[in-house]
Motif scaffolding. Sequence first.
Motif, mmCIF file in Angstrom:
data_model
loop_
_atom_site.group_PDB
_atom_site.id
_atom_site.type_symbol
_atom_site.label_atom_id
_atom_site.label_comp_id
_atom_site.label_asym_id
_atom_site.label_seq_id
_atom_site.Cartn_x
_atom_site.Cartn_y
_atom_site.Cartn_z
ATOM 1 N N ASN A 47 0.704 -1.557 -0.523
ATOM 2 C CA ASN A 47 0.140 0.257 0.044
ATOM 3 C C ASN A 47 0.786 1.065 -0.144
ATOM 4 O O ASN A 47 0.113 2.682 -0.739
ATOM 5 C CB ASN A 47 -0.778 -0.084 1.060
ATOM 6 N N HIS B 20 2.113 2.046 -3.697
ATOM 7 C CA HIS B 20 1.313 2.190 -4.288
ATOM 8 C C HIS B 20 1.005 3.627 -4.405
ATOM 9 O O HIS B 20 0.663 4.241 -5.592
ATOM 10 C CB HIS B 20 -0.289 1.315 -4.415
ATOM 11 N N GLU B 21 0.440 4.307 -3.072
ATOM 12 C CA GLU B 21 0.172 5.270 -2.122
ATOM 13 C C GLU B 21 1.691 6.708 -2.828
ATOM 14 O O GLU B 21 1.329 7.416 -2.860
ATOM 15 C CB GLU B 21 0.432 5.817 -0.827
#
Length: 163
Positions: free
Chosen positions: A136, A139-140
């Motif tokens: 995550n 991805h961010e």
Amino acid sequence: MNNKDFYTVRGYQLLNEKENVLTSSMEDYLEMIYRICSKEGFIRMNELASHLNVRPSSATKLVQKLRSVGFVNYQKYGMIQLTEEGREIGAFLLKRHRIIENFLHTIGVEDTLRDTEMIEHDISPGTLDNLHIFNNFFHENPEILKRYEIYKDQWSQTKKNRG
């Protein structure tokens, strides 16, 4: 480090077996049954065997084990369907697979399937959570992922130049 805290890989596997009803093979079957049943509602034995590249007789034996522990409903020559508990565990197994596969893809592994299969059965819940957080985070933060990719390319080039 306390010697009582260290185990061989097989030792950790045996510890996990004491805690779990499912073997690695049972997990693979349940994950595949979940993949198909979540779309179709059921799967037949020959289709399951084909997806797992095993003989129907081998698939039958393992599905019978899954039935005996309450994860699937299955009648001879019939459809295989998940119980509520089987659906919950199947969903977790597929999520675990995807987290590991995504992590391996992120770090640049090209053929992730083999490594995912090797890792997924023995990973601890804490490590899985951390991989999920890692996925995550990247991805961010695509700019950091790009910096990693540049660093990795430079590392590979340096290693190649050293011989």
